[in-house]
Motif scaffolding. Structure first.
Motif, PDB file in Angstrom:
ATOM      1  N   ALA A 487      16.938   7.271  65.974  1.00  0.00           N
ATOM      2  CA  ALA A 487      16.535   8.134  64.854  1.00  0.00           C
ATOM      3  C   ALA A 487      15.090   8.610  65.017  1.00  0.00           C
ATOM      4  N   VAL A 488      14.227   7.728  65.516  1.00  0.00           N
ATOM      5  CA  VAL A 488      12.843   8.140  65.763  1.00  0.00           C
ATOM      6  C   VAL A 488      12.795   9.243  66.816  1.00  0.00           C
ATOM      7  N   HIS A 489      13.579   9.098  67.864  1.00  0.00           N
ATOM      8  CA  HIS A 489      13.576  10.126  68.913  1.00  0.00           C
ATOM      9  C   HIS A 489      14.142  11.456  68.391  1.00  0.00           C
ATOM     10  N   ARG A 490      15.146  11.394  67.545  1.00  0.00           N
ATOM     11  CA  ARG A 490      15.657  12.637  66.941  1.00  0.00           C
ATOM     12  C   ARG A 490      14.588  13.282  66.069  1.00  0.00           C
ATOM     13  N   PHE A 491      13.881  12.439  65.315  1.00  0.00           N
ATOM     14  CA  PHE A 491      12.797  12.960  64.482  1.00  0.00           C
ATOM     15  C   PHE A 491      11.695  13.578  65.338  1.00  0.00           C
ATOM     16  N   THR A 492      11.358  12.921  66.435  1.00  0.00           N
ATOM     17  CA  THR A 492      10.333  13.452  67.334  1.00  0.00           C
ATOM     18  C   THR A 492      10.719  14.810  67.883  1.00  0.00           C
ATOM     19  N   ARG A 493      11.974  14.948  68.315  1.00  0.00           N
ATOM     20  CA  ARG A 493      12.425  16.229  68.857  1.00  0.00           C
ATOM     21  C   ARG A 493      12.393  17.322  67.791  1.00  0.00           C
ATOM     22  N   SER A 494      12.739  16.942  66.570  1.00  0.00           N
ATOM     23  CA  SER A 494      12.729  17.940  65.508  1.00  0.00           C
ATOM     24  C   SER A 494      11.303  18.400  65.210  1.00  0.00           C
ATOM     25  N   ARG A 495      10.350  17.480  65.285  1.00  0.00           N
ATOM     26  CA  ARG A 495       8.947  17.851  65.044  1.00  0.00           C
ATOM     27  C   ARG A 495       8.422  18.749  66.158  1.00  0.00           C
ATOM     28  N   GLN A 496       8.834  18.430  67.380  1.00  0.00           N
ATOM     29  CA  GLN A 496       8.369  19.226  68.515  1.00  0.00           C
ATOM     30  C   GLN A 496       8.980  20.625  68.509  1.00  0.00           C
ATOM     31  N   GLY A 497      10.162  20.754  67.844  1.00  0.00           N
ATOM     32  CA  GLY A 497      10.828  22.051  67.803  1.00  0.00           C
ATOM     33  C   GLY A 497      10.328  22.954  66.703  1.00  0.00           C
ATOM     34  N   GLU A 498       9.462  22.415  65.848  1.00  0.00           N
ATOM     35  CA  GLU A 498       8.954  23.238  64.735  1.00  0.00           C
ATOM     36  C   GLU A 498       8.046  24.365  65.242  1.00  0.00           C
TER      37      GLU A 498
END
Length: 498
Positions: A487-498
């Motif tokens: 879940a942390v890695h999914r959150f990280t990817r979502s932040r990087q995609g902003e």
């Protein structure tokens, strides 16, 4: 002495006359299967019992039946003692009041645990010495550190016991070992207790710490502590204790050990004579050097202990010192202790760095399954958004919250007993924001991560240190940690995609 008792006393090695011995093996998990296999191969007559009858039990039962055992599964199989065997060998998790074991005790039939059986199955000559350790927390990490040090010294070693590998597998291995690093749980140690025909005599032994745990099984903290102390009995060279935990030193004082056995303390402070400890950033040995009154041996540095970990946690230093003391008792030179520390890699889900996002560090310590373990984890960080909760199994979290309240930025709570943690925070840290995540929600860890991220400030650590068992929502603590990290890695990817 009865004929049966005399025969059991003669069973001191793997080549003794085990043939025809009537044995009930209680439990068909990994250790029970190993015990049954070893006994059958030596001609014993076995009845094997287990209340479970899942796929794993059925598979093991089929193998043992082919070997000649009478295997009985299901609830009815464990309600009474079958016949009057010469011996009962119990798996560690079976409670003393379980009907089979209670009946054996009432009838005067000896009950051995797997540890006693393994000791008596050693080779008659040249068997590897045992270095045994226990504690409420840190056992597996420490026993694996110890094995790493032993191997760095060129010894053939294995970490066995509660770490996952049955002791019997190592004792009876076709590849002979030089030394065994043996992790023992309180359950295993209970079955070595003072009312039993114990023969286990370790070369060196250690208790890392003692805090309330498994009290539903042992009945009281006093009984739990007493069982932990069994690790010291009959020790030959060194009983290693935690200077910061007076209970462990008292257990050494209470133990009946071999003449000449020494008490060796480990401390996070400067070591006195007869101790290992820390001087500046050096792990120092003032116990196993000839001129210990005036000098010390360097065993490594704090950097060697930290390795790739995101933080140098005090309990990791304690674990390293305890492992070093046991290794030194076995004759391991200082350079091998250091090399063992440098080569050691912690198991997953033990203060594991997951990611750093926008100045917030995410750490997975899902292995912190009780309050003392969570306390050790929290102590390693200054400002924490704490992810906690699960099955507390009757444990009290008030002291945990009270002591570490100044560290808490916020808390995100999960699991069946999350309300108990929430109430403790309300009592001892009423200004700390608390978010409870409903266990019925799908995407549980994604929601946990999202809410924790909203509460964290740059420089904070979001720490999964649940202080509770996981089985209410997860298969085990490993799955809980894996889902948190994902879940942390999914959150990280979502932040990087902003």
């Amino acid at each position: 002495m009865s004929e049966a008792a005399g025969r059991l006393d003669a069973l001191t090695d793997c080549d003794a006359d085990w043939a025809g011995l009537d044995v009930v093996v209680a439990g068909l998990a990994v250790s029970g299967f190993a015990a049954a296999d070893a006994l059958l191969q030596r001609g014993a007559r076995l009845v094997v019992l287990d209340g479970r009858e899942g796929a794993a039990e059925q598979e093991r039962a089929e193998i043992l039946r082919i070997m000649g055992a009478d295997v009985r599964l299901g609830d009815d199989a464990t309600t009474s003692l079958p016949g009057r065997p010469d011996l009962v060998v119990t798996s560690p998790g079976w409670r003393p009041e379980q009907p089979v074991l209670a009946a054996a005790a009432a009838a005067g039939i000896p009950v051995w645990g797997e540890v006693e059986l393994a000791w008596r199955m050693r080779p008659a000559h040249g068997g590897p010495p045992w270095l045994t350790l226990t504690g409420t927390n840190g056992k597996t990490t420490t026993v694996r550190m110890l094995a790493s040090m032993l191997e760095a010294a060129g010894l053939k070693a294995a970490a066995v016991g509660n770490v996952g590998t049955p002791i019997l597998h190592a004792v009876l291995s076709e590849q002979p070992l030089d030394v065994l690093a043996v992790e023992l749980s309180s359950f295993q140690l209970h079955w070595l207790g003072p009312d039993r025909a114990r023969s286990v005599a370790p070369l060196a032994s250690a208790v890392l710490n003692v805090a309330p745990d498994h009290l539903d099984w042992h009945g009281s903290l006093e009984a739990y502590t007493r069982d932990k102390g069994e690790v010291y009995e009959r020790t030959e060279v060194a009983c290693v204790y935690n200077v910061q935990d007076p209970r462990t030193e008292q257990l050494v004082r209470d133990a009946d050990v071999t003449d000449g056995c020494r008490a060796i303390g480990f401390t996070l402070g400067t070591p006195s004579v007869g101790m290992v400890g820390v001087v500046d950033d050096v792990l120092a040995d003032r116990a196993f050097v000839e001129e210990r009154r005036t000098s010390a041996a360097e065993l490594g540095t704090l950097d060697d202990v930290q390795g790739d970990s995101p933080v140098l946690a005090p309990h990791q230093v304690s674990n390293a010192l305890a492992a070093a003391a046991l290794a030194r008792a076995a004759g391991v030179p200082p350079a091998a202790v250091r090399n063992g520390l440098r080569g050691f890699r912690p198991d997953p889900h033990r203060i594991a760095h997951v990611a750093t996002v926008d100045g917030v560090t995410w750490v997975d310590d899902s292995k912190a399954t009780n309050p003392p373990a969570a306390a050790a984890s929290l102590a390693a960080f200054e400002h924490v958004v704490w992810v906690a909760g699960g099955l507390l199994k009757g444990a009290d979290v008030d002291d945990l919250v009270r002591v570490h309240a100044p560290r808490l930025r916020a808390a995100v709570l999960i699991g069946r007993d999350r309300d108990q943690i929430a109430r403790a925070i309300a009592r001892h840290a009423p200004d700390v924001p608390v978010v409870e995540v409903d266990p019925s929600e799908t995407g549980l860890m994604d929601d946990v991560v999202r809410r924790a991220a909203g509460l964290a400030h740059p420089g904070d650590t979001v720490l999964l240190a649940p202080a509770a068992a996981s089985m209410d929502q997860f298969r085990d603590y490993a799955q809980r940690g894996e889902e948190f990290a994902a879940a942390v890695h999914r959150f990280t990817r979502s932040r990087q995609g902003e």
